[in-house]
Design a protein around this motif. Structure first.
Motif, PDB file in Angstrom:
ATOM      1  N   THR A 276       0.802  -1.235   0.000  1.00 29.14           N
ATOM      2  CA  THR A 276       0.000   0.000   0.000  1.00 29.14           C
ATOM      3  C   THR A 276       0.827   1.275   0.000  1.00 29.14           C
ATOM      4  OG1 THR A 276      -0.143  -0.091   2.420  1.00 29.14           O
ATOM      5  CG2 THR A 276      -1.926  -1.143   1.158  1.00 29.14           C
ATOM      6  N   GLY A 277       2.119   1.187   0.292  1.00 26.99           N
ATOM      7  CA  GLY A 277       2.948   2.384   0.298  1.00 26.99           C
ATOM      8  C   GLY A 277       4.353   2.074   0.771  1.00 26.99           C
ATOM      9  N   PHE A 278       5.259   3.024   0.597  1.00 26.41           N
ATOM     10  CA  PHE A 278       6.644   2.827   1.064  1.00 26.41           C
ATOM     11  C   PHE A 278       7.345   4.170   1.145  1.00 26.41           C
ATOM     12  CE2 PHE A 278       6.627   2.476  -3.552  1.00 26.41           C
ATOM     13  CZ  PHE A 278       7.706   3.259  -3.949  1.00 26.41           C
ATOM     14  N   PHE A 279       8.400   4.211   1.955  1.00 22.23           N
ATOM     15  CA  PHE A 279       9.281   5.377   1.922  1.00 22.23           C
ATOM     16  C   PHE A 279      10.709   4.964   2.221  1.00 22.23           C
ATOM     17  CE2 PHE A 279       8.071   5.693   6.492  1.00 22.23           C
ATOM     18  CZ  PHE A 279       9.322   5.825   7.080  1.00 22.23           C
ATOM     19  N   VAL A 280      11.611   5.718   1.618  1.00 27.81           N
ATOM     20  CA  VAL A 280      13.050   5.531   1.826  1.00 27.81           C
ATOM     21  C   VAL A 280      13.620   6.878   2.224  1.00 27.81           C
ATOM     22  CG1 VAL A 280      15.252   4.934   0.758  1.00 27.81           C
ATOM     23  CG2 VAL A 280      13.173   3.686   0.110  1.00 27.81           C
ATOM     24  N   ARG A 281      14.361   6.919   3.350  1.00 23.80           N
ATOM     25  CA  ARG A 281      15.033   8.144   3.795  1.00 23.80           C
ATOM     26  C   ARG A 281      16.498   7.824   4.056  1.00 23.80           C
ATOM     27  NH1 ARG A 281      10.189   9.867   7.050  1.00 23.80           N
ATOM     28  NH2 ARG A 281      11.090   8.752   8.814  1.00 23.80           N
TER      29      ARG A 281
ATOM     30  N   GLU B 189      16.473   4.596   6.446  1.00 26.73           N
ATOM     31  CA  GLU B 189      15.206   3.920   6.685  1.00 26.73           C
ATOM     32  C   GLU B 189      14.581   3.426   5.385  1.00 26.73           C
ATOM     33  OE1 GLU B 189      13.063   6.170  10.263  1.00 26.73           O
ATOM     34  OE2 GLU B 189      13.629   7.545   8.647  1.00 26.73           O
ATOM     35  N   PHE B 190      14.146   2.178   5.410  1.00 26.63           N
ATOM     36  CA  PHE B 190      13.362   1.589   4.328  1.00 26.63           C
ATOM     37  C   PHE B 190      12.102   1.008   4.957  1.00 26.63           C
ATOM     38  CE2 PHE B 190      17.528   1.786   2.539  1.00 26.63           C
ATOM     39  CZ  PHE B 190      17.415   1.746   1.158  1.00 26.63           C
ATOM     40  N   HIS B 191      10.945   1.599   4.696  1.00 24.82           N
ATOM     41  CA  HIS B 191       9.679   1.120   5.250  1.00 24.82           C
ATOM     42  C   HIS B 191       8.752   0.720   4.111  1.00 24.82           C
ATOM     43  CE1 HIS B 191       9.880   3.100   9.490  1.00 24.82           C
ATOM     44  NE2 HIS B 191      11.087   2.861   9.027  1.00 24.82           N
ATOM     45  N   ILE B 192       8.178  -0.458   4.215  1.00 26.18           N
ATOM     46  CA  ILE B 192       7.223  -0.945   3.223  1.00 26.18           C
ATOM     47  C   ILE B 192       5.920  -1.286   3.946  1.00 26.18           C
ATOM     48  CG2 ILE B 192       6.748  -2.588   1.381  1.00 26.18           C
ATOM     49  CD1 ILE B 192       9.259  -1.015   0.821  1.00 26.18           C
TER      50      ILE B 192
ATOM     51  N   LYS C 293      10.140  -2.831   8.367  1.00 31.83           N
ATOM     52  CA  LYS C 293      11.253  -1.890   8.401  1.00 31.83           C
ATOM     53  C   LYS C 293      12.507  -2.696   8.070  1.00 31.83           C
ATOM     54  CE  LYS C 293       9.317   0.839  12.236  1.00 31.83           C
ATOM     55  NZ  LYS C 293       9.598   1.337  13.609  1.00 31.83           N
ATOM     56  N   ALA C 294      13.125  -2.375   6.965  1.00 33.90           N
ATOM     57  CA  ALA C 294      14.226  -3.213   6.475  1.00 33.90           C
ATOM     58  C   ALA C 294      15.568  -2.503   6.564  1.00 33.90           C
ATOM     59  CB  ALA C 294      13.961  -3.617   5.033  1.00 33.90           C
ATOM     60  N   SER C 295      16.608  -3.287   6.797  1.00 32.92           N
ATOM     61  CA  SER C 295      17.988  -2.835   6.712  1.00 32.92           C
ATOM     62  C   SER C 295      18.837  -4.064   6.409  1.00 32.92           C
ATOM     63  CB  SER C 295      18.438  -2.173   8.025  1.00 32.92           C
ATOM     64  OG  SER C 295      18.630  -3.135   9.037  1.00 32.92           O
ATOM     65  N   PRO C 296      20.122  -3.884   6.067  1.00 31.32           N
ATOM     66  CA  PRO C 296      20.946  -5.042   5.722  1.00 31.32           C
ATOM     67  C   PRO C 296      21.114  -6.064   6.839  1.00 31.32           C
ATOM     68  CG  PRO C 296      21.971  -3.036   4.930  1.00 31.32           C
ATOM     69  CD  PRO C 296      20.835  -2.619   5.814  1.00 31.32           C
ATOM     70  N   ASP C 297      21.083  -5.606   8.100  1.00 30.45           N
ATOM     71  CA  ASP C 297      21.360  -6.535   9.191  1.00 30.45           C
ATOM     72  C   ASP C 297      20.257  -6.626  10.245  1.00 30.45           C
ATOM     73  OD1 ASP C 297      21.705  -4.056  10.286  1.00 30.45           O
ATOM     74  OD2 ASP C 297      23.852  -4.261  10.630  1.00 30.45           O
TER      75      ASP C 297
END
Length: 358
Positions: free
Chosen positions: A162-167, A267-270, A278-282
């Protein structure tokens, strides 16, 4: 067991010495036979690091005289592949020479300075590889950081996106080692870039690769609208992007990146209909459900640059004869296109840009 495949390291810069060199030494499937760099000093520095680790290699450079040029290195039958980490403007010509010589290539990102150059490079690759059987892989280490793959699978479990943002906010300071690149004879290739976006391109393809992994093919970006600016004068031509992205399914998201701000964010939010990630490499946080029924799960992974994993994946592909799907030049074109279209939209005062290679 078959002996390790002979390879060469092309480039003597920071990332080659700190990341690709130890990754190559750690991979039992390959053996470094030679190094090349523009300057003899740089090539000898890389060779010394290899010697200190017990590997004996031959040194080639633009300053080494007869028999020790890049072309001479490519004539060696005991070298089947090369890892290339050179300035963005230089890489395509070195890649093409290696492919023409029948050497498999693992090349650092971005694949090229712009989309047109990248497409021409891939067209050349497809043509020449029919004769030489050489393969081209792009070293996008973000695709080998475990958090992205796990997060992508978690997103699929949460229903319709439904949405996402990357900061992504940081300050690339003038004393940063990647800004100065002091060991290069052309030390200004990053400080006075001859390619679009400067650090927004150089580092930005990492972030578009991560975002594209999370979105998946079903939610590929179809168009972008963006504004760009230069906040810090030492980071030309632009250091900041604020963009709105729309996927082919109609989902809207934002992509904010600045390498010239005192703000800090990564920040990567989906968001999906049944929760969000909330995603990150680790580290990945998955929230399932809505309101008071929501349950949060956290999954952590050992911190890694992903370079050892990507080099090992490339080596396995060389041994098996089957290219790794996370290293295709087509994926790299998609990563580059997304950055380029945001920059182009900014140059055109926010005009919508359509994407074709996602």
């Amino acid at each position: 067991m078959a002996p390790p495949l002979g390879i060469a390291l092309i480039g003597g810069g920071i990332f080659m010495n700190e990341q690709h060199l130890p990754a190559a030494l750690a991979c039992s499937l390959i053996s470094v036979k030679a190094v090349w760099s523009r300057s003899l000093k740089s090539a000898e520095g890389t060779a010394k690091s290899l010697a200190d680790a017990g590997a004996s290699v031959e040194v080639y450079s633009s300053e080494s005289g007869s028999g020790k040029s890049y072309d001479d290195l490519l004539k060696r039958e005991d070298i089947v592949g090369v890892i290339v980490a050179l300035p963005i403007m230089d890489q395509p010509s070195f890649i093409e020479k290696a492919l023409a010589a029948g050497k498999h290539v693992l090349a650092e990102k971005p694949i090229a300075k712009d989309l047109d150059t990248a497409i021409k490079l891939v067209e050349y690759y497809k043509k020449v590889s029919k004769e030489t059987k050489a393969t081209l892989a792009i070293a996008e280490n973000f695709r080998f950081m475990k958090g992205w793959a796990y997060a992508a699978e978690e997103i699929k479990k949460l229903g319709r996106m439904t949405g996402f943002f990357v900061r992504l906010n940081m300050m690339m300071q003038a004393d940063n080692k990647y800004y100065k690149t002091p060991e290069l004879t052309i030390a200004t290739w990053r400080t006075v870039p001859e390619y679009q976006g400067g650090f927004l391109l150089d580092g930005g393809v990492h972030y578009t690769a991560g975002l594209r992994k999370l979105l998946g093919e079903e939610n590929a970006v179809a168009s972008v609208i963006a504004l760009t600016s230069l906040i810090s004068e030492h980071l030309p031509p632009k250091d900041t992007i604020n963009a709105i992205l729309q996927t082919k399914t109609g989902v809207l998201g934002s992509f904010i990146q600045s390498v010239g701000t005192t703000m800090q964010a990564n920040e990567f939010h989906i968001a999906c209909e049944n929760g969000y990630v909330k995603a990150s490499p680790d580290k990945v946080i998955t929230v399932r459900g809505l309101g008071t029924d929501a349950k949060e799960e956290e999954k952590t992974f050992e911190r890694s640059s992903g370079v050892k994993e990507e080099v090992n994946a490339w080596a396995e592909a060389l041994v098996s004869g089957v290219s790794n799907p996370e290293q295709t030049p087509e994926l790299a074109i998609g990563d580059l296109e997304l950055v380029e279209k945001m920059l182009t939209s900014g140059d055109q005062d926010g005009a919508r840009q359509m994407l074709e290679h996602q």
